[in-house]
Design a protein around this motif. Structure first.
Motif, short mmCIF file in Angstrom:
data_model
loop_
_atom_site.label_atom_id
_atom_site.label_comp_id
_atom_site.label_asym_id
_atom_site.label_seq_id
_atom_site.Cartn_x
_atom_site.Cartn_y
_atom_site.Cartn_z
N GLU A 6 1.79 1.28 -11.85
CA GLU A 6 1.94 0.17 -12.21
C GLU A 6 2.64 0.02 -13.73
OE1 GLU A 6 -1.10 -3.24 -13.84
OE2 GLU A 6 -1.97 -1.54 -12.70
N ALA A 7 2.29 1.21 -14.64
CA ALA A 7 2.77 1.60 -15.82
C ALA A 7 4.37 1.28 -15.62
CB ALA A 7 2.58 2.56 -16.33
N VAL A 8 4.91 2.02 -14.81
CA VAL A 8 6.39 2.36 -14.37
C VAL A 8 7.03 0.96 -14.14
CG1 VAL A 8 8.36 3.14 -12.93
CG2 VAL A 8 6.22 4.75 -13.70
N VAL A 9 6.36 0.30 -13.21
CA VAL A 9 6.92 -1.12 -12.83
C VAL A 9 6.98 -2.22 -14.09
CG1 VAL A 9 6.16 -3.44 -11.69
CG2 VAL A 9 6.11 -0.78 -10.48
N ARG A 10 5.97 -2.05 -14.94
CA ARG A 10 5.98 -2.96 -16.07
C ARG A 10 6.79 -2.44 -17.08
NH1 ARG A 10 1.24 -5.91 -16.45
NH2 ARG A 10 -0.46 -5.63 -15.15
N THR A 11 7.25 -1.20 -17.17
CA THR A 11 8.23 -0.79 -18.27
C THR A 11 9.56 -0.49 -17.75
OG1 THR A 11 7.07 1.42 -18.26
CG2 THR A 11 6.20 -0.16 -19.98
N SER A 12 9.88 -0.26 -16.59
CA SER A 12 11.14 0.08 -16.21
C SER A 12 12.49 -0.83 -16.43
CB SER A 12 11.08 0.33 -14.67
OG SER A 12 12.49 0.87 -14.20
N PRO A 13 13.43 -0.44 -16.75
CA PRO A 13 14.60 -1.26 -16.98
C PRO A 13 15.31 -1.49 -15.58
CG PRO A 13 14.93 1.17 -17.76
CD PRO A 13 13.55 0.66 -17.47
N VAL A 14 15.03 -0.71 -14.78
CA VAL A 14 15.53 -0.84 -13.43
C VAL A 14 14.58 -1.13 -12.27
CG1 VAL A 14 17.45 0.90 -14.05
CG2 VAL A 14 15.27 1.50 -12.80
N PRO A 15 15.26 -1.36 -11.08
CA PRO A 15 14.15 -1.98 -10.11
C PRO A 15 13.35 -0.66 -9.57
CG PRO A 15 16.44 -2.91 -9.52
CD PRO A 15 16.41 -2.00 -10.74
N VAL A 16 12.16 -1.05 -9.25
CA VAL A 16 11.47 0.14 -8.77
C VAL A 16 10.60 -0.26 -7.47
CG1 VAL A 16 9.07 1.28 -9.38
CG2 VAL A 16 10.47 0.46 -11.05
N LEU A 17 10.85 0.69 -6.52
CA LEU A 17 10.45 0.46 -5.03
C LEU A 17 9.32 1.35 -5.06
CD1 LEU A 17 10.30 -0.34 -2.15
CD2 LEU A 17 11.89 1.42 -1.69
N LEU A 18 8.02 0.71 -4.74
CA LEU A 18 6.75 1.63 -4.47
C LEU A 18 6.38 1.73 -3.04
CD1 LEU A 18 4.42 -0.42 -7.04
CD2 LEU A 18 5.84 1.69 -7.44
N VAL A 19 6.19 2.73 -2.52
CA VAL A 19 5.97 3.16 -1.13
C VAL A 19 4.36 3.19 -1.14
CG1 VAL A 19 6.37 4.73 0.54
CG2 VAL A 19 8.17 4.03 -0.95
N ARG A 20 3.65 2.58 -0.42
CA ARG A 20 2.12 2.88 -0.22
C ARG A 20 1.80 4.31 0.44
NH1 ARG A 20 -1.27 -2.37 -0.56
NH2 ARG A 20 -2.56 -0.55 -0.54
N SER A 21 0.71 4.66 0.11
CA SER A 21 0.10 5.76 0.70
C SER A 21 0.13 5.41 2.36
CB SER A 21 -1.33 5.99 -0.07
OG SER A 21 -1.96 6.80 1.04
N PRO A 22 0.48 6.45 3.25
CA PRO A 22 0.31 6.19 4.47
C PRO A 22 -1.05 5.86 5.26
CG PRO A 22 1.51 8.30 3.96
CD PRO A 22 1.16 7.57 2.84
N SER A 23 -2.06 6.41 4.63
CA SER A 23 -3.47 6.07 4.86
C SER A 23 -3.69 4.51 4.62
CB SER A 23 -4.40 6.94 4.50
OG SER A 23 -4.64 6.94 3.18
N ARG A 24 -3.22 3.96 3.36
CA ARG A 24 -3.63 2.74 2.67
C ARG A 24 -2.85 1.88 3.52
NH1 ARG A 24 -7.64 1.71 -1.35
NH2 ARG A 24 -8.10 3.80 -2.13
N ALA A 25 -1.49 1.90 3.76
CA ALA A 25 -0.29 1.21 4.46
C ALA A 25 -1.15 0.66 5.81
CB ALA A 25 0.91 1.69 4.56
N ARG A 26 -1.86 1.33 6.71
CA ARG A 26 -2.31 1.39 8.16
C ARG A 26 -3.48 0.29 7.88
NH1 ARG A 26 -3.27 6.69 8.98
NH2 ARG A 26 -1.38 7.69 8.46
N LYS A 27 -4.14 0.19 6.71
CA LYS A 27 -5.36 -0.65 6.69
C LYS A 27 -5.14 -2.06 6.66
CE LYS A 27 -8.23 2.79 4.86
NZ LYS A 27 -8.99 3.30 3.75
#
Length: 152
Positions: A131-152
Motif C-alpha cells: 500500500e505504501a509503495v502504491v501511494r508513493t510510487s512515481p510509476v505504475p504498480v502491479l500488485l499480485v495477490r497471494s495465491p491463497s487469498r486470490a482463490r477465496k
C-alpha cells in the motif's frame, strides 16, 4: 511499454507470484527485470530477546536475502528474461521507501510485487508495504495477490 520492471522479492509464495507475473510482462514487452530483496533490520530489533546474537540474526537475514535473489535469478534465467539484482538493508528506512527510491534511481517503468491482501486489524498491525509503495510510487504498480487469498 514496460521495459524496466522492478520486482521486490522476499521468498514468500506471494512474492514468487509477483515475480512470475513480472516475467510474463518482461517476455511480452521484451523488457528486463531488476530483482531486489531488502533485509529489514526492524525484524532484528523486534525479535531481539537477549538470548539471540543480533549480529548473527542480521547475518542470517542477509544470507536468506542472497538465497532469495539467487533463486529468483534462476527462475528468470530459465525463462530467458534479462535480469539484474541487488540486496539492500533498511538502515532505519521503511521497506516501501527503499522500493520507491530504487524505482526512481533505476528509472523503472513498472513495479510488480506480491501483496498478502491483509485487511482490518492484520493490515493495521503488520502494515502494508504494498500500500505504501502504491501511494508513493512515481510509476505504475502491479500488485499480485497471494495465491491463497486470490482463490477465496
Amino acid at each position: 511499454m514496460y521495459q524496466r520492471i522492478l520486482v521486490p522479492v522476499d521468498g514468500s509464495h506471494t512474492s514468487t507470484a509477483g515475480l512470475q507475473e513480472a516475467m510474463r510482462i518482461a517476455i511480452d514487452q521484451r523488457g528486463r527485470l531488476r530483482i531486489i530483496s531488502i533485509v529489514d533490520e526492524l525484524v532484528v530489533a523486534q525479535n531481539f530477546d537477549g538470548y539471540t546474537d543480533a549480529g548473527q540474526l542480521l547475518g542470517a537475514l542477509r544470507a536468506t536475502g542472497q538465497k532469495v535473489i539467487k533463486s529468483a535469478l534462476a527462475l528468470a534465467a530459465k525463462r530467458g528474461v534479462k535480469t539484474e539484482s541487488a540486496l539492500y538493508e533498511t538502515m532505519g528506512k521503511r521497506v516501501a521507501e527503499l522500493i520507491v527510491r530504487e524505482a526512481k534511481k533505476w528509472k523503472a517503468d513498472l513495479i510488480v510485487m506480491g501483496t498478502h491482501g491483509r485487511r482490518g486489524i492484520d493490515r493495521m498491525v503488520l502494515g502494508s508495504d504494498a500500500e505504501a509503495v502504491v501511494r508513493t510510487s512515481p510509476v505504475p504498480v502491479l500488485l499480485v495477490r497471494s495465491p491463497s487469498r486470490a482463490r477465496k
